[in-house]
Write a protein that holds these residues in place. Structure first.
Motif, PDB file in Angstrom:
ATOM      1  N   LEU A  15       0.892  -1.281   0.162  1.00 36.77           N
ATOM      2  CA  LEU A  15       0.000  -0.066   0.000  1.00 36.77           C
ATOM      3  C   LEU A  15       0.649   1.230  -0.147  1.00 36.77           C
ATOM      4  CD1 LEU A  15      -2.726  -0.888   2.757  1.00 36.77           C
ATOM      5  CD2 LEU A  15      -2.714  -1.368   0.132  1.00 36.77           C
ATOM      6  N   GLY A  16       2.184   1.220   0.168  1.00 35.07           N
ATOM      7  CA  GLY A  16       3.155   2.281   0.287  1.00 35.07           C
ATOM      8  C   GLY A  16       3.938   2.328   1.416  1.00 35.07           C
ATOM      9  N   ARG A  17       4.469   3.392   1.950  1.00 31.77           N
ATOM     10  CA  ARG A  17       5.300   3.675   2.958  1.00 31.77           C
ATOM     11  C   ARG A  17       4.708   4.502   4.178  1.00 31.77           C
ATOM     12  NH1 ARG A  17      11.130   2.627   2.685  1.00 31.77           N
ATOM     13  NH2 ARG A  17      11.991   3.357   4.464  1.00 31.77           N
ATOM     14  N   TRP A  18       5.027   3.876   5.275  1.00 34.95           N
ATOM     15  CA  TRP A  18       4.694   4.714   6.543  1.00 34.95           C
ATOM     16  C   TRP A  18       5.582   5.863   6.641  1.00 34.95           C
ATOM     17  CZ3 TRP A  18       0.571   4.726  10.215  1.00 34.95           C
ATOM     18  CH2 TRP A  18      -0.136   3.573  10.079  1.00 34.95           C
ATOM     19  N   SER A  19       5.316   7.095   7.152  1.00 38.22           N
ATOM     20  CA  SER A  19       6.159   8.064   7.752  1.00 38.22           C
ATOM     21  C   SER A  19       5.973   8.367   9.081  1.00 38.22           C
ATOM     22  CB  SER A  19       6.033   9.282   6.499  1.00 38.22           C
ATOM     23  OG  SER A  19       4.853   9.929   6.755  1.00 38.22           O
ATOM     24  N   VAL A  20       7.027   8.950   9.811  1.00 38.40           N
ATOM     25  CA  VAL A  20       6.899   9.458  11.163  1.00 38.40           C
ATOM     26  C   VAL A  20       7.693  10.390  11.583  1.00 38.40           C
ATOM     27  CG1 VAL A  20       8.645   7.633  12.064  1.00 38.40           C
ATOM     28  CG2 VAL A  20       6.826   8.405  13.341  1.00 38.40           C
ATOM     29  N   ARG A  21       7.455  11.426  12.202  1.00 37.49           N
ATOM     30  CA  ARG A  21       8.213  12.749  12.708  1.00 37.49           C
ATOM     31  C   ARG A  21       8.028  12.734  14.304  1.00 37.49           C
ATOM     32  NH1 ARG A  21       6.010  18.124  12.586  1.00 37.49           N
ATOM     33  NH2 ARG A  21       3.609  17.802  12.071  1.00 37.49           N
ATOM     34  N   GLN A  22       8.782  13.555  14.974  1.00 34.19           N
ATOM     35  CA  GLN A  22       8.557  13.860  16.254  1.00 34.19           C
ATOM     36  C   GLN A  22       8.059  15.354  16.451  1.00 34.19           C
ATOM     37  OE1 GLN A  22      10.687  12.554  19.747  1.00 34.19           O
ATOM     38  NE2 GLN A  22      11.505  10.454  18.838  1.00 34.19           N
ATOM     39  N   ILE A  23       7.112  15.384  17.203  1.00 37.53           N
ATOM     40  CA  ILE A  23       6.711  16.904  17.351  1.00 37.53           C
ATOM     41  C   ILE A  23       7.110  17.213  18.659  1.00 37.53           C
ATOM     42  CG2 ILE A  23       4.585  18.382  17.690  1.00 37.53           C
ATOM     43  CD1 ILE A  23       3.191  15.970  16.062  1.00 37.53           C
ATOM     44  N   ASP A  24       7.840  18.609  18.515  1.00 37.27           N
ATOM     45  CA  ASP A  24       8.258  19.093  19.837  1.00 37.27           C
ATOM     46  C   ASP A  24       7.323  19.753  20.567  1.00 37.27           C
ATOM     47  OD1 ASP A  24      10.742  18.183  19.150  1.00 37.27           O
ATOM     48  OD2 ASP A  24      11.456  20.090  18.523  1.00 37.27           O
ATOM     49  N   ALA A  25       6.436  18.966  21.126  1.00 33.69           N
ATOM     50  CA  ALA A  25       5.110  19.552  22.117  1.00 33.69           C
ATOM     51  C   ALA A  25       5.519  19.781  23.562  1.00 33.69           C
ATOM     52  CB  ALA A  25       3.933  18.426  22.382  1.00 33.69           C
ATOM     53  N   GLU A  26       5.741  21.015  23.928  1.00 41.26           N
ATOM     54  CA  GLU A  26       6.215  21.497  25.066  1.00 41.26           C
ATOM     55  C   GLU A  26       5.059  21.669  26.291  1.00 41.26           C
ATOM     56  OE1 GLU A  26       9.261  21.857  25.842  1.00 41.26           O
ATOM     57  OE2 GLU A  26      10.267  21.611  23.873  1.00 41.26           O
ATOM     58  N   PRO A  27       4.814  21.043  27.207  1.00 40.00           N
ATOM     59  CA  PRO A  27       3.939  21.230  28.190  1.00 40.00           C
ATOM     60  C   PRO A  27       4.426  22.530  28.922  1.00 40.00           C
ATOM     61  CG  PRO A  27       4.791  19.130  28.494  1.00 40.00           C
ATOM     62  CD  PRO A  27       5.776  19.705  27.544  1.00 40.00           C
ATOM     63  N   ALA A  28       3.477  22.996  29.912  1.00 36.05           N
ATOM     64  CA  ALA A  28       3.706  23.997  30.483  1.00 36.05           C
ATOM     65  C   ALA A  28       4.669  24.100  31.559  1.00 36.05           C
ATOM     66  CB  ALA A  28       2.169  24.565  31.359  1.00 36.05           C
ATOM     67  N   LEU A  29       5.294  25.162  31.672  1.00 36.55           N
ATOM     68  CA  LEU A  29       6.328  24.945  32.745  1.00 36.55           C
ATOM     69  C   LEU A  29       5.894  24.708  34.171  1.00 36.55           C
ATOM     70  CD1 LEU A  29       8.302  28.496  31.865  1.00 36.55           C
ATOM     71  CD2 LEU A  29       8.958  25.950  31.357  1.00 36.55           C
ATOM     72  N   GLY A  30       6.968  23.804  34.796  1.00 34.81           N
ATOM     73  CA  GLY A  30       6.512  23.736  36.239  1.00 34.81           C
ATOM     74  C   GLY A  30       6.703  24.669  37.099  1.00 34.81           C
ATOM     75  N   ALA A  31       6.426  24.136  38.420  1.00 36.97           N
ATOM     76  CA  ALA A  31       6.535  25.090  39.612  1.00 36.97           C
ATOM     77  C   ALA A  31       8.022  25.693  39.607  1.00 36.97           C
ATOM     78  CB  ALA A  31       6.314  24.379  40.932  1.00 36.97           C
ATOM     79  N   THR A  32       8.957  24.983  39.296  1.00 35.35           N
ATOM     80  CA  THR A  32      10.580  25.469  39.246  1.00 35.35           C
ATOM     81  C   THR A  32      10.750  26.673  38.289  1.00 35.35           C
ATOM     82  OG1 THR A  32      11.173  23.930  37.746  1.00 35.35           O
ATOM     83  CG2 THR A  32      10.968  23.400  40.363  1.00 35.35           C
ATOM     84  N   GLY A  33       9.862  26.614  37.192  1.00 35.07           N
ATOM     85  CA  GLY A  33      10.071  27.318  36.166  1.00 35.07           C
ATOM     86  C   GLY A  33      11.170  27.025  35.143  1.00 35.07           C
ATOM     87  N   GLU A  34      11.673  25.770  35.339  1.00 37.34           N
ATOM     88  CA  GLU A  34      12.497  25.058  34.396  1.00 37.34           C
ATOM     89  C   GLU A  34      11.780  24.485  33.161  1.00 37.34           C
ATOM     90  OE1 GLU A  34      14.769  22.539  36.427  1.00 37.34           O
ATOM     91  OE2 GLU A  34      15.655  24.113  37.907  1.00 37.34           O
ATOM     92  N   PRO A  35      12.378  24.599  31.910  1.00 36.77           N
ATOM     93  CA  PRO A  35      11.736  23.831  30.972  1.00 36.77           C
ATOM     94  C   PRO A  35      11.686  22.282  31.175  1.00 36.77           C
ATOM     95  CG  PRO A  35      14.020  24.432  30.528  1.00 36.77           C
ATOM     96  CD  PRO A  35      13.944  24.944  31.647  1.00 36.77           C
ATOM     97  N   PRO A  36      10.408  21.721  30.972  1.00 33.73           N
ATOM     98  CA  PRO A  36      10.183  20.539  31.439  1.00 33.73           C
ATOM     99  C   PRO A  36      10.561  19.531  30.315  1.00 33.73           C
ATOM    100  CG  PRO A  36       8.359  21.358  30.476  1.00 33.73           C
ATOM    101  CD  PRO A  36       9.333  22.461  30.329  1.00 33.73           C
ATOM    102  N   GLY A  37      11.389  19.756  29.162  1.00 31.62           N
ATOM    103  CA  GLY A  37      11.673  18.877  28.268  1.00 31.62           C
ATOM    104  C   GLY A  37      10.641  18.654  27.101  1.00 31.62           C
ATOM    105  N   ARG A  38      11.114  17.811  26.261  1.00 34.09           N
ATOM    106  CA  ARG A  38      10.200  17.400  25.167  1.00 34.09           C
ATOM    107  C   ARG A  38       9.147  16.431  25.543  1.00 34.09           C
ATOM    108  NH1 ARG A  38      15.092  18.203  22.473  1.00 34.09           N
ATOM    109  NH2 ARG A  38      14.994  19.776  21.021  1.00 34.09           N
ATOM    110  N   THR A  39       8.043  16.074  24.868  1.00 36.38           N
ATOM    111  CA  THR A  39       7.043  15.151  25.355  1.00 36.38           C
ATOM    112  C   THR A  39       7.272  14.118  24.160  1.00 36.38           C
ATOM    113  OG1 THR A  39       5.338  16.257  24.275  1.00 36.38           O
ATOM    114  CG2 THR A  39       5.315  16.310  26.292  1.00 36.38           C
ATOM    115  N   ALA A  40       8.078  14.118  23.224  1.00 34.71           N
ATOM    116  CA  ALA A  40       8.396  12.983  22.383  1.00 34.71           C
ATOM    117  C   ALA A  40       6.984  12.500  21.755  1.00 34.71           C
ATOM    118  CB  ALA A  40       9.153  11.903  22.958  1.00 34.71           C
ATOM    119  N   VAL A  41       5.995  13.289  21.394  1.00 39.27           N
ATOM    120  CA  VAL A  41       4.904  12.668  20.613  1.00 39.27           C
ATOM    121  C   VAL A  41       5.246  12.406  19.265  1.00 39.27           C
ATOM    122  CG1 VAL A  41       2.755  13.656  19.892  1.00 39.27           C
ATOM    123  CG2 VAL A  41       3.554  14.140  21.977  1.00 39.27           C
TER     124      VAL A  41
END
Length: 506
Positions: free
Chosen positions: A428-454
């Protein structure tokens, strides 16, 4: 091909709408029966209350005439539903109970089912949660009455309903287990303590001279037992003795027809289990190594280990997660931590629990980075697959030869079956995939929480599916998991296509 894929999605939505309409009809039958029995019901209620008052009872007797009238109402409606749907009486009664529960307690779930936004299997997962946490939940602990956590369960159902259009029933059930450990922690702890009373081993006959040996154990014990069986089967291979056959020291007997056939991994694990349970120990042979212990992986917030996450209002640190199972109690997690010979340190954001980035500049995935990705993903990241990440390959989302780094944000667990699907062109063809840099809201410390790897997967027919790792914050990325519009269709117009919950065939 593209038209056929969309027709399949539309057929799935139509099937869900048909199930919703059926449940709505059953509820209408129940309402009609209820109206016809109103007078008798009130009479039974008055009689039951008089008897309770005369006895000085504190709580209703489940065998009172009122409860009996309610049960008879369901039985009467089921008697009408069963022949109409060609269902046995027991199944018909459960169908009536499900219809009433959905229409009366979870109307938003029934509406979503009638609209085809969710499937019947996903709707039944939410029915299960309500039944377990509200209807069937024990409300008496000794002499104290503990009301069901209805408000928290409603919040749980709302979260599950938001995620249901994008996931399979098994994935939704896993999400429910994880969220229950946070939203209704007290009720979950009471349920766990009650469930441990039912630990048992029993045999269930099967066909063709076989039988199932069931064991209900603590989750961490069951995971450890299964891991030990896998390790032994992998190390020993065909050296595993077959239970019931004569050993090398015995006189040769007749050769069984299947003796020359190589055994599958499942057969080897079954033979290892039987040999250990029958003989008690491994044979005294140098080929059979000893001291093999399964690795039990638990992701535990540091605050919980120190006790800071045990008090009221401290549920924000999340629940301990047993790899291959889901949430476990804080008490069990501390016991496992106390007996651990070594720890793998994995940094997580203190507020969201998202695993922080751990970059590498080599092609081969180092052991600590592999461990980090396995803990983050939990399962194979192909849409709908539930194979444990520990038995998966680690795939570079952007291939190494195309400039993709060996880094946490470019790696994902894929079982061998789906790893091959990603890298080959099918009919039927080929699958493709990419990672989306979805960033959650900042935590209580104000530090970046990192990517969620969607991961965003696009099928050969053009359908788009998204999958998120298991160990991320609660609801921060749910908005990013809504289905991407394809070919001009609005989100939620038809459910995504999944390949099912069965493990890959290898």
């Amino acid at each position: 091909m593209r038209a056929a894929a969309f027709e399949l999605a539309d057929a799935a939505a139509a099937e869900a709408r048909a199930v919703g309409a059926q449940l709505r009809c059953i509820h209408r039958l129940w309402l009609a029966a209820q109206a016809a029995r109103t007078a008798a019901r009130f009479e039974a209620m008055e009689k039951a209350q008089a008897e309770l008052f005369a006895r000085g009872a504190v709580r209703p007797d489940p065998l009172s005439p009122l409860a009996e009238a309610e049960h008879q109402l369901v039985v009467d409606v089921a008697a009408e539903v069963g022949p109409a749907l060609r269902l046995p009486s027991g199944t018909a009664r459960r169908r009536v109970e499900d219809a009433v529960l959905l229409a009366e307690m979870l109307p938003e779930v029934l509406i979503a089912l009638e609209a085809g936004r969710i499937g019947a299997a996903q709707a039944m997962v939410m029915v299960e949660q309500w039944r377990e946490l509200v209807v069937d939940a024990p409300t008496w602990t000794g002499t104290q009455c503990v009301p069901p956590p209805v408000e928290s369960v409603c919040r749980l159902i709302a979260e599950l309903l938001e995620r249901a259009p994008q996931v399979t029933a098994a994935q939704l059930r896993a999400t429910a287990r994880a969220r229950r450990a946070v939203l209704v922690a007290d009720a979950e702890e009471r349920s766990r303590r009650a469930a441990r009373k039912h630990r048992a081993v029993w045999v269930e006959p099967a066909s063709d001279g076989t039988a199932y040996l069931h064991a209900l154990l603590d989750a961490h014990v069951a995971i450890a037992v299964h891991g030990r069986l896998e390790e032994l089967a992998t190390l020993l291979g065909e050296d595993v003795p077959v239970p019931g056959r004569p050993g090398p020291a015995c006189a040769p007997g007749p050769e069984l027809p299947e003796a020359a056939e190589p055994r599958t991994a499942g057969e080897l694990r079954a033979d290892v289990l039987a040999d250990l349970l029958l003989d008690g120990v491994l044979p005294d042979d140098a080929r059979f190594p000893r001291g093999i212990r399964a690795q039990v992986s638990v992701t535990v917030p540091v605050a919980m280990l120190t006790g800071a996450g045990a008090g009221p209002g401290a549920t924000g640190c999340g629940a301990p997660m047993l790899s291959g199972y889901g949430p476990i109690s804080a008490e069990v997690a501390r016991q496992l931590a106390a007996g651990a010979g070594a720890w793998h340190r994995v940094l997580t954001h203190p507020a969201t629990g998202v695993v922080l980035d751990h970059d590498r500049t080599v092609y081969a995935v180092p052991r600590d980075l592999r461990r980090l990705v396995e803990l983050r993903d939990g399962t194979c990241r192909f849409p709908g697959c539930r194979r444990r990440a520990q038995s998966c390959d680690l795939d570079h989302t952007v291939a190494w030869i195309d400039g993709g780094p060996t880094a946490e944000h470019n790696l994902a667990a894929l079982c061998r079956h789906h790893h091959r699907i990603k890298h080959r062109s099918g009919h039927l063809g080929r699958w493709s995939v990419r990672q989306i840099d979805a960033e959650p809201a900042l935590g209580a410390t104000g530090e970046p929480p990192g990517r969620t790897a969607v991961l965003e997967w696009t099928s050969p027919a053009g359908l788009v599916h998204r999958s998120a790792p298991e160990h991320v914050g609660g609801r921060e990325i749910l908005a990013d998991l809504r289905r991407t519009p394809v070919a001009g269709r609005p989100p939620g117009d038809s459910p995504p296509l999944d390949l099912g919950d069965a493990p890959p065939p290898f």
